[in-house]
Structures are given as C-alpha cells and as structure tokens.
Write a protein that holds these residues in place. Structure first.
Motif, short mmCIF file in Angstrom:
data_model
loop_
_atom_site.label_atom_id
_atom_site.label_comp_id
_atom_site.label_asym_id
_atom_site.label_seq_id
_atom_site.Cartn_x
_atom_site.Cartn_y
_atom_site.Cartn_z
N PRO A 125 0.79 -1.23 0.00
CA PRO A 125 0.00 0.00 0.00
C PRO A 125 0.82 1.29 0.00
O PRO A 125 0.34 2.32 -0.44
N ASP A 126 2.06 1.26 0.48
CA ASP A 126 2.85 2.50 0.54
C ASP A 126 3.82 2.64 -0.63
O ASP A 126 4.67 3.53 -0.61
N VAL A 127 3.71 1.81 -1.66
CA VAL A 127 4.59 1.87 -2.82
C VAL A 127 3.80 2.43 -4.01
O VAL A 127 2.74 1.91 -4.36
N ASP A 128 4.31 3.51 -4.61
CA ASP A 128 3.69 4.09 -5.79
C ASP A 128 4.34 3.50 -7.03
O ASP A 128 5.57 3.39 -7.11
N VAL A 129 3.52 3.14 -8.02
CA VAL A 129 4.01 2.53 -9.26
C VAL A 129 3.62 3.43 -10.41
O VAL A 129 2.45 3.82 -10.54
N GLU A 130 4.59 3.77 -11.26
CA GLU A 130 4.32 4.54 -12.46
C GLU A 130 4.86 3.76 -13.65
O GLU A 130 6.02 3.37 -13.64
N VAL A 131 4.02 3.54 -14.65
CA VAL A 131 4.40 2.78 -15.83
C VAL A 131 4.41 3.72 -17.01
O VAL A 131 3.41 4.38 -17.29
N ILE A 132 5.56 3.82 -17.71
CA ILE A 132 5.70 4.66 -18.88
C ILE A 132 5.95 3.76 -20.08
O ILE A 132 6.91 2.98 -20.10
#
Length: 131
Positions: free
Chosen positions: A119-126
């Motif tokens: 829950p405390d990990v942000d994921v960004e996919v480019i």
C-alpha cells in the motif's frame, strides 16, 4: 494508491527506424518507476515480484536501478508562539526510488503489474512511443 500509466518517449533522441527493432514485433520499451517514503523492504519486495513475473514470461529486463535517495529536511521551532528558548525540531523524509526497464508488448505489462502491490509503494508505468 494505484498504477499510473502514461505513454512517453524515454530518450531525447529520435528512435532509429529499423525493420528488425523492438517495434517490428509489437514490442515496446516500458519503464516502471517504484517510489516510497516509508519502507525500503516493501519497495524491494515489489521489485522482486515484478522481475520474477517478467522473467517467467521470458521478457528482457533491466533493473532494478536504485536511484539516489532524496532526503527532504525541515527545521521548525518547537514553541508555537515564538516565546521562550530557541529550541528546534529537525524532521526529515527519505524518498526511495527504483527503476525497472522492460521490453514487452503492452498487454503483458497489465499481467505483470497485476501482482499485489504494497500500500505504501507508488508505481508509475511509462510506455515509450513506437514512432
């Protein structure tokens, strides 16, 4: 918190046009950026899960590249009114970041990123342009 997906170019230089490149077979360059400010162990666990899933699908993987930790400092007065002895609190927040590069079709990324993300990990996919 969820997965944020956007299409972008990862390089400042134009892509080379070749007939046998990654775009010829519908394969794109995909960069997954993981960020947290709370627990490095959770961040490393998500990285390991993503890489394990990508290697099971026999994708080309680079990473996780450990980016430098950003340390944000904040120094504030302890006294709310400004009177009394000048005593200070020093607060800091550390931001940890990992980058994983994949070469795969965009449909496969949906399957890989469908793992249970802490829950405390942000994921960004480019997803890089195919131009």
């Amino acid at each position: 918190r969820g997965v944020f997906i956007r299409a972008a170019r990862m390089s400042a230089y134009p892509a080379k046009k070749t007939g046998d490149g990654p775009d010829a077979a519908g394969v794109h360059r995909i960069r997954i950026t993981l960020t947290t400010s709370k627990s490095v162990a959770n961040l490393e666990k998500v990285c390991a899960d993503l890489i394990k899933g990508a290697k099971e699908k026999e994708l080309r993987v680079r990473g996780p590249v450990r980016m430098p930790t950003k340390v944000l400092h904040l120094t504030v007065r302890k006294s709310p009114c400004g009177e009394g002895t000048n005593t200070w609190d020093r607060w800091e927040m550390r931001v940890y970041k990992r980058v994983i590069d994949l070469h795969s079709p965009p449909e496969t990324v949906k399957q890989i990123t469908s793992i249970a993300i802490e829950p405390d990990v942000d994921v960004e996919v480019i997803i890089a342009d195919s131009k």
